[in-house]
Enzyme design. Structure first.
Site, PDB file in Angstrom:
ATOM      1  N   ASP A 144       0.845  -1.189   0.000  1.00  0.00           N
ATOM      2  CA  ASP A 144       0.000   0.000   0.000  1.00  0.00           C
ATOM      3  C   ASP A 144       0.884   1.243   0.000  1.00  0.00           C
ATOM      4  O   ASP A 144       1.629   1.477   0.959  1.00  0.00           O
ATOM      5  CB  ASP A 144      -0.904  -0.014   1.238  1.00  0.00           C
ATOM      6  CG  ASP A 144      -1.938   1.103   1.231  1.00  0.00           C
ATOM      7  OD1 ASP A 144      -1.886   1.964   0.327  1.00  0.00           O
ATOM      8  OD2 ASP A 144      -2.793   1.121   2.134  1.00  0.00           O
TER       9      ASP A 144
ATOM     10  N   HIS B 234      -0.516   4.351  -0.366  1.00  0.00           N
ATOM     11  CA  HIS B 234      -1.316   5.427   0.244  1.00  0.00           C
ATOM     12  C   HIS B 234      -1.294   6.709  -0.581  1.00  0.00           C
ATOM     13  O   HIS B 234      -1.384   7.814  -0.029  1.00  0.00           O
ATOM     14  CB  HIS B 234      -0.791   5.722   1.655  1.00  0.00           C
ATOM     15  CG  HIS B 234      -1.787   5.441   2.729  1.00  0.00           C
ATOM     16  ND1 HIS B 234      -2.107   6.357   3.703  1.00  0.00           N
ATOM     17  CD2 HIS B 234      -2.558   4.357   2.979  1.00  0.00           C
ATOM     18  CE1 HIS B 234      -3.019   5.852   4.508  1.00  0.00           C
ATOM     19  NE2 HIS B 234      -3.314   4.631   4.099  1.00  0.00           N
TER      20      HIS B 234
ATOM     21  N   GLU C  20      -1.291  -1.077  -4.078  1.00  0.00           N
ATOM     22  CA  GLU C  20      -2.495  -0.301  -3.791  1.00  0.00           C
ATOM     23  C   GLU C  20      -2.227   1.191  -3.755  1.00  0.00           C
ATOM     24  O   GLU C  20      -1.219   1.644  -3.222  1.00  0.00           O
ATOM     25  CB  GLU C  20      -3.043  -0.760  -2.432  1.00  0.00           C
ATOM     26  CG  GLU C  20      -4.252  -0.001  -1.931  1.00  0.00           C
ATOM     27  CD  GLU C  20      -4.745  -0.574  -0.613  1.00  0.00           C
ATOM     28  OE1 GLU C  20      -5.418   0.163   0.125  1.00  0.00           O
ATOM     29  OE2 GLU C  20      -4.460  -1.753  -0.303  1.00  0.00           O
TER      30      GLU C  20
ATOM     31  N   GLU D  10     -10.274   3.025  -2.244  1.00  0.00           N
ATOM     32  CA  GLU D  10     -10.759   3.308  -0.895  1.00  0.00           C
ATOM     33  C   GLU D  10     -11.237   4.743  -0.750  1.00  0.00           C
ATOM     34  O   GLU D  10     -12.035   5.048   0.140  1.00  0.00           O
ATOM     35  CB  GLU D  10      -9.683   3.014   0.148  1.00  0.00           C
ATOM     36  CG  GLU D  10      -8.506   3.975   0.131  1.00  0.00           C
ATOM     37  CD  GLU D  10      -7.395   3.555   1.075  1.00  0.00           C
ATOM     38  OE1 GLU D  10      -7.247   4.208   2.122  1.00  0.00           O
ATOM     39  OE2 GLU D  10      -6.704   2.576   0.763  1.00  0.00           O
TER      40      GLU D  10
ATOM     41  N   ASP E  47     -14.886   0.881   0.051  1.00  0.00           N
ATOM     42  CA  ASP E  47     -14.997   0.694   1.494  1.00  0.00           C
ATOM     43  C   ASP E  47     -16.472   0.707   1.868  1.00  0.00           C
ATOM     44  O   ASP E  47     -17.187   1.662   1.573  1.00  0.00           O
ATOM     45  CB  ASP E  47     -14.238   1.814   2.217  1.00  0.00           C
ATOM     46  CG  ASP E  47     -14.110   1.583   3.711  1.00  0.00           C
ATOM     47  OD1 ASP E  47     -15.158   1.368   4.357  1.00  0.00           O
ATOM     48  OD2 ASP E  47     -12.989   1.638   4.228  1.00  0.00           O
TER      49      ASP E  47
ATOM     50  N   HIS F  42     -11.946  -2.485   0.988  1.00  0.00           N
ATOM     51  CA  HIS F  42     -11.087  -1.820   1.968  1.00  0.00           C
ATOM     52  C   HIS F  42     -11.773  -1.885   3.330  1.00  0.00           C
ATOM     53  O   HIS F  42     -12.955  -1.594   3.451  1.00  0.00           O
ATOM     54  CB  HIS F  42     -10.901  -0.374   1.523  1.00  0.00           C
ATOM     55  CG  HIS F  42     -10.078   0.472   2.427  1.00  0.00           C
ATOM     56  ND1 HIS F  42     -10.628   1.383   3.310  1.00  0.00           N
ATOM     57  CD2 HIS F  42      -8.735   0.585   2.578  1.00  0.00           C
ATOM     58  CE1 HIS F  42      -9.659   2.008   3.954  1.00  0.00           C
ATOM     59  NE2 HIS F  42      -8.506   1.549   3.533  1.00  0.00           N
TER      60      HIS F  42
END
Length: 381
Positions: A183, A185, A209, A235, A257, A284
Site C-alpha cells: 500500500d 497510500h 495499492e 478506498e 470501502d 477496503h
C-alpha cells in the site's frame, strides 16, 4: 417495521457505530465513519435521521436514493459514509426481520469461505520479514504493508533501492507460496510509480495499492500500462460514478470501502460494474467489526471477490481491537487464511450493546498524523 430511533456512538480506537431501532424493538447496526472526521459524519447521520424516523425500515433502496439525492447537494466522503452506516443497519434489520443473512437477499452465497489478509508493519526490511513470518505462523497466507514513509515527487536512487530491497527481503523470507500486497497510500507521483513498479515486478506482489492519489485516478492508465503488477485502488472513491472512469484504466482490483462508499447497496453495484471490466473486488476495511461484517456479506455474494482486508492487530487499534464489541468473537475466526461464511441473520454478528454504551462514555477524538518533507512542505500521509 418503522424506524423509531437512531443513535451514534464514538467508540475507541477510532470508530463510529450507528444503532437503528424499529417500533417493534428490532435493532440494526452500522458503521458510518470517515477516519479523523467522525464528528462530521455523526452530524450528518443526525440530519438524515430527520427524514428517516417514522418511515418503513424495509424500503432500503428508496431510503438510499433519498439520503444520497434528497438534500440537493450530493456526494463526498462525509455524506457517503453517513449513508453507508445507515444502509448497513437497514440491511441488518431486514435480514433479522426475515431470519436470513444479508447475502441471501443479494442472490445467495457463491462461496463457502472468504480469503482474508492481515496487516504487518516494521521499521526495517528485517522487521517486515519477521512480522510476515509471524503472520504465516498464525495461519495467514497473505499480508499487506505500507510501501514507504514520506516520499517526494521524484525520489533519489537510494530511496528507490530501499523500497525495492525491503520487499526483496520480504519475498525471500516468506517464499513463493505466500502473498503480500503493498500500500503506497497515494504517496507516489505518476512518475515515481512508473519508475518503481517495474523494479518490483520480479517479486510478484499480490497487488500494489493506491500508487497515486485519487485526484489522478483518470490517469491510472499511464501506471497500469507501465507494469505487469496488478494495480488496486478505490478506498477514496465513494460511488459507482467515481468508479466509472477508473474501471477502464486497466486496474486489476477495486477496493470500495463499505463504510465510505454508500454501504452494502452501493458496493454491491460497484462490484457488479467491476466484474464487467474483469476487475476483482477486495473491499477496503481497516475498521471495526460492523464494517467487516458488512464487507463479508457482499464478498459472499460477489463472483469477482478476491480477498478481504481486516483490522485485527492493525497499528491503529490501540487500546481496543476488532473483537472487543462482539458477543461472540468466533464469527471472525480466521483459519488457514480464510473466514467461514457467517450464518446468522442480518450482518451475522451480535454487537455487545452494553460494551458499546460503556465505551461511548469515553469517546475518542482520533486524528491522523500530519507529515512533512525535509523542506517543511506537506507530505501525503
Amino acid at each position: 417495521m418503522n424506524i423509531a430511533r437512531i443513535e451514534t456512538f464514538f467508540v475507541r480506537p477510532r470508530w463510529l457505530f450507528v444503532r437503528v431501532e424499529t417500533d417493534d424493538g428490532l435493532v440494526g447496526w452500522g458503521e458510518p465513519i470517515v477516519e479523523g472526521r467522525a464528528e462530521a459524519v455523526a452530524s450528518v447521520v443526525e440530519a438524515l435521521a430527520d427524514r428517516l424516523i417514522g418511515t418503513d425500515a424495509s424500503r432500503i433502496e428508496d431510503h438510499w436514493q433519498v439520503m444520497t439525492k434528497g438534500g440537493f447537494y450530493r456526494g463526498g466522503p462525509v455524506l457517503s459514509s453517513a449513508v453507508a452506516g445507515i444502509d448497513q443497519a437497514l440491511w441488518d434489520l431486514k435480514g433479522k426481520a426475515l431470519g436470513v443473512p444479508v447475502y441471501e437477499l443479494l442472490g445467495g452465497a457463491v462461496r463457502d469461505k472468504a480469503r482474508v489478509y492481515t496487516w504487518i508493519g516494521g521499521d526495517s526490511a528485517q522487521a517486515l520479514a519477521e512480522d510476515a513470518l509471524r503472520a504465516k505462523a498464525n495461519g495467514f497466507d497473505a499480508v499487506k504493508c505500507n510501501g514507504s514513509a514520506q516520499l517526494g515527487p521524484i525520489e533519489t536512487a537510494g530511496q528507490v533501492h530501499r523500497i525495492v530491497d525491503q520487499f526483496t527481503e520480504l519475498r525471500s523470507a516468506v517464499g513463493d507460496d505466500f502473498d503480500f500486497a503493498i500500500d503506497f497510500h497515494g504517496r507516489f507521483s505518476t512518475a515515481m510509480a512508473r519508475r518503481v513498479l517495474p523494479l518490483l515486478e520480479p517479486l510478484f506482489p499480490l497487488f500494489v495499492e493506491e500508487t497515486v492519489l485519487p485526484e489522478f485516478s483518470r490517469d491510472l492508465a499511464q501506471v497500469t500500462a507501465g507494469t505487469s503488477i496488478p494495480i488496486a485502488t478505490g478506498e477514496r472513491l465513494y460511488s459507482r460514478w467515481d468508479y466509472r472512469d477508473v474501471l477502464s484504466t486497466g486496474i486489476a482490483v477495486a477496493q470500495p470501502d463499505l463504510s465510505h462508499a454508500g454501504g452494502i447497496s452501493e458496493v454491491r453495484r460497484i462490484a457488479a460494474m467491476a466484474e464487467a471490466y474483469d476487475v476483482a473486488l477486495a473491499p477496503h476495511c481497516p475498521l471495526g467489526p460492523i464494517a467487516l461484517a458488512a464487507s463479508l456479506q457482499v464478498d459472499f455474494a460477489s463472483p469477482n471477490f478476491l480477498i478481504q482486508e481486516q483490522s485485527l492487530g492493525i497499528h491503529y487499534n490501540e487500546g481496543n481491537d476488532l473483537l472487543d464489541y462482539l458477543v461472540d468473537p468466533a464469527v471472525f475466526a480466521f483459519t488457514d487464511g480464510y473466514v467461514q461464511r457467517p450464518t446468522g441473520p442480518g450482518l451475522g454478528i451480535d454487537i455487545d450493546e452494553a460494551a458499546v454504551r460503556k465505551a461511548a462514555k469515553d469517546p475518542h477524538r482520533w486524528r491522523n498524523e500530519i507529515w512533512r518533507l525535509k523542506d517543511g512542505s506537506f507530505a501525503e500521509w
